[in-house]
Write a protein that holds these residues in place. Sequence first.
Motif, PDB file in Angstrom:
ATOM      1  N   LYS A 263      34.303  28.575  46.371  1.00 16.76           N
ATOM      2  CA  LYS A 263      34.143  29.711  47.536  1.00 16.76           C
ATOM      3  C   LYS A 263      34.748  31.286  46.912  1.00 16.76           C
ATOM      4  O   LYS A 263      35.643  31.006  46.296  1.00 16.76           O
ATOM      5  CB  LYS A 263      34.943  29.651  48.657  1.00 16.76           C
ATOM      6  CG  LYS A 263      34.817  30.549  49.676  1.00 16.76           C
ATOM      7  CD  LYS A 263      35.647  30.246  51.065  1.00 16.76           C
ATOM      8  CE  LYS A 263      35.364  31.492  52.119  1.00 16.76           C
ATOM      9  NZ  LYS A 263      36.397  31.144  53.152  1.00 16.76           N
ATOM     10  N   GLY A 264      33.866  32.071  46.868  1.00 17.00           N
ATOM     11  CA  GLY A 264      34.395  33.510  46.405  1.00 17.00           C
ATOM     12  C   GLY A 264      34.412  33.594  44.875  1.00 17.00           C
ATOM     13  O   GLY A 264      34.996  34.410  44.388  1.00 17.00           O
ATOM     14  N   ALA A 265      33.770  32.636  44.113  1.00 16.82           N
ATOM     15  CA  ALA A 265      33.919  32.422  42.728  1.00 16.82           C
ATOM     16  C   ALA A 265      32.938  33.488  42.022  1.00 16.82           C
ATOM     17  O   ALA A 265      31.937  33.876  42.830  1.00 16.82           O
ATOM     18  CB  ALA A 265      33.529  31.208  42.298  1.00 16.82           C
ATOM     19  N   THR A 266      33.259  34.133  41.048  1.00 18.13           N
ATOM     20  CA  THR A 266      32.330  34.930  40.161  1.00 18.13           C
ATOM     21  C   THR A 266      31.688  34.222  38.952  1.00 18.13           C
ATOM     22  O   THR A 266      32.286  33.607  38.245  1.00 18.13           O
ATOM     23  CB  THR A 266      33.175  36.111  39.626  1.00 18.13           C
ATOM     24  OG1 THR A 266      33.692  36.877  40.727  1.00 18.13           O
ATOM     25  CG2 THR A 266      32.041  37.107  38.771  1.00 18.13           C
ATOM     26  N   LEU A 267      30.150  33.965  39.244  1.00 20.12           N
ATOM     27  CA  LEU A 267      29.559  33.199  38.319  1.00 20.12           C
ATOM     28  C   LEU A 267      28.503  33.986  37.791  1.00 20.12           C
ATOM     29  O   LEU A 267      27.555  33.546  37.322  1.00 20.12           O
ATOM     30  CB  LEU A 267      29.018  32.074  38.682  1.00 20.12           C
ATOM     31  CG  LEU A 267      29.864  30.777  39.284  1.00 20.12           C
ATOM     32  CD1 LEU A 267      30.083  30.667  40.766  1.00 20.12           C
ATOM     33  CD2 LEU A 267      29.785  29.674  38.681  1.00 20.12           C
ATOM     34  N   ASP A 268      28.677  35.417  37.748  1.00 13.38           N
ATOM     35  CA  ASP A 268      27.692  36.223  37.207  1.00 13.38           C
ATOM     36  C   ASP A 268      27.297  35.857  35.809  1.00 13.38           C
ATOM     37  O   ASP A 268      28.010  35.734  34.784  1.00 13.38           O
ATOM     38  CB  ASP A 268      28.199  37.896  37.295  1.00 13.38           C
ATOM     39  CG  ASP A 268      28.338  38.336  38.718  1.00 13.38           C
ATOM     40  OD1 ASP A 268      27.626  37.731  39.703  1.00 13.38           O
ATOM     41  OD2 ASP A 268      29.026  39.211  39.019  1.00 13.38           O
ATOM     42  N   LEU A 269      25.813  36.038  35.480  1.00  7.91           N
ATOM     43  CA  LEU A 269      25.305  35.913  34.213  1.00  7.91           C
ATOM     44  C   LEU A 269      25.850  34.425  33.643  1.00  7.91           C
ATOM     45  O   LEU A 269      25.365  34.197  32.335  1.00  7.91           O
ATOM     46  CB  LEU A 269      25.720  37.070  33.264  1.00  7.91           C
ATOM     47  CG  LEU A 269      25.156  38.330  33.744  1.00  7.91           C
ATOM     48  CD1 LEU A 269      25.942  39.330  32.880  1.00  7.91           C
ATOM     49  CD2 LEU A 269      23.925  38.414  34.043  1.00  7.91           C
ATOM     50  N   ALA A 270      26.190  33.401  34.684  1.00  4.30           N
ATOM     51  CA  ALA A 270      26.370  32.112  33.890  1.00  4.30           C
ATOM     52  C   ALA A 270      25.246  31.351  33.838  1.00  4.30           C
ATOM     53  O   ALA A 270      24.150  31.551  34.143  1.00  4.30           O
ATOM     54  CB  ALA A 270      27.398  31.320  34.791  1.00  4.30           C
TER      55      ALA A 270
END
Length: 186
Positions: A88-95
């Motif tokens: 929840k609320g994690a940042t996985l941009d460009l992963a």
Amino acid sequence: RSTLFPYTTLFRSSVDLSKLDLRGVNLDNSRLNFVDLNGSHLEDALLAKVHLQSTDLRGANFGRADLEGAYLKEASAEGTSFWGANLKGATLDLASLEGADLQGATLDEAALMGTHLDNAFLQNASLRKTDFRETYLDNANMPGAHVEGSSFVGAHGLTQEQLNWTIGDGERSEEHTSELQSPCNL
């Protein structure tokens, strides 16, 4: 059996933690950027607000781990298991999460902008208010996924058939909605 290492910093190091058994470890608020966790076992780990930017997570197991608010931008997580994990609320941009197992995981309010989720397993995942803008979703398995309030604007490879199996209605741009066919962009 829990090891406590909260607030650990291994920033910009090439520390090899691959294939380790770290089940139940507490690494809340730690910085593990650029670390190799390839094939490690982190089931039931406490990883809230952990920084794993540009980290090698390929083949690791984060089953039922708590990664709430984690920062995984640009992480390599192909084939990684996040089964039942809290992101929840994690940042996985460009992963890169191609073929990852996110079944039953919670990704509410997560940022997945530009993330590769091709062939990922998202069955019964909670994806409410999640940012899927410009995300790659070719052949992503999404039956029973909750997508209420999510944005799929500019998502690549998302088909109407995939959306038919989800629960709720995510936001799509009008210009892409008319293009919905098999495979297409939203």
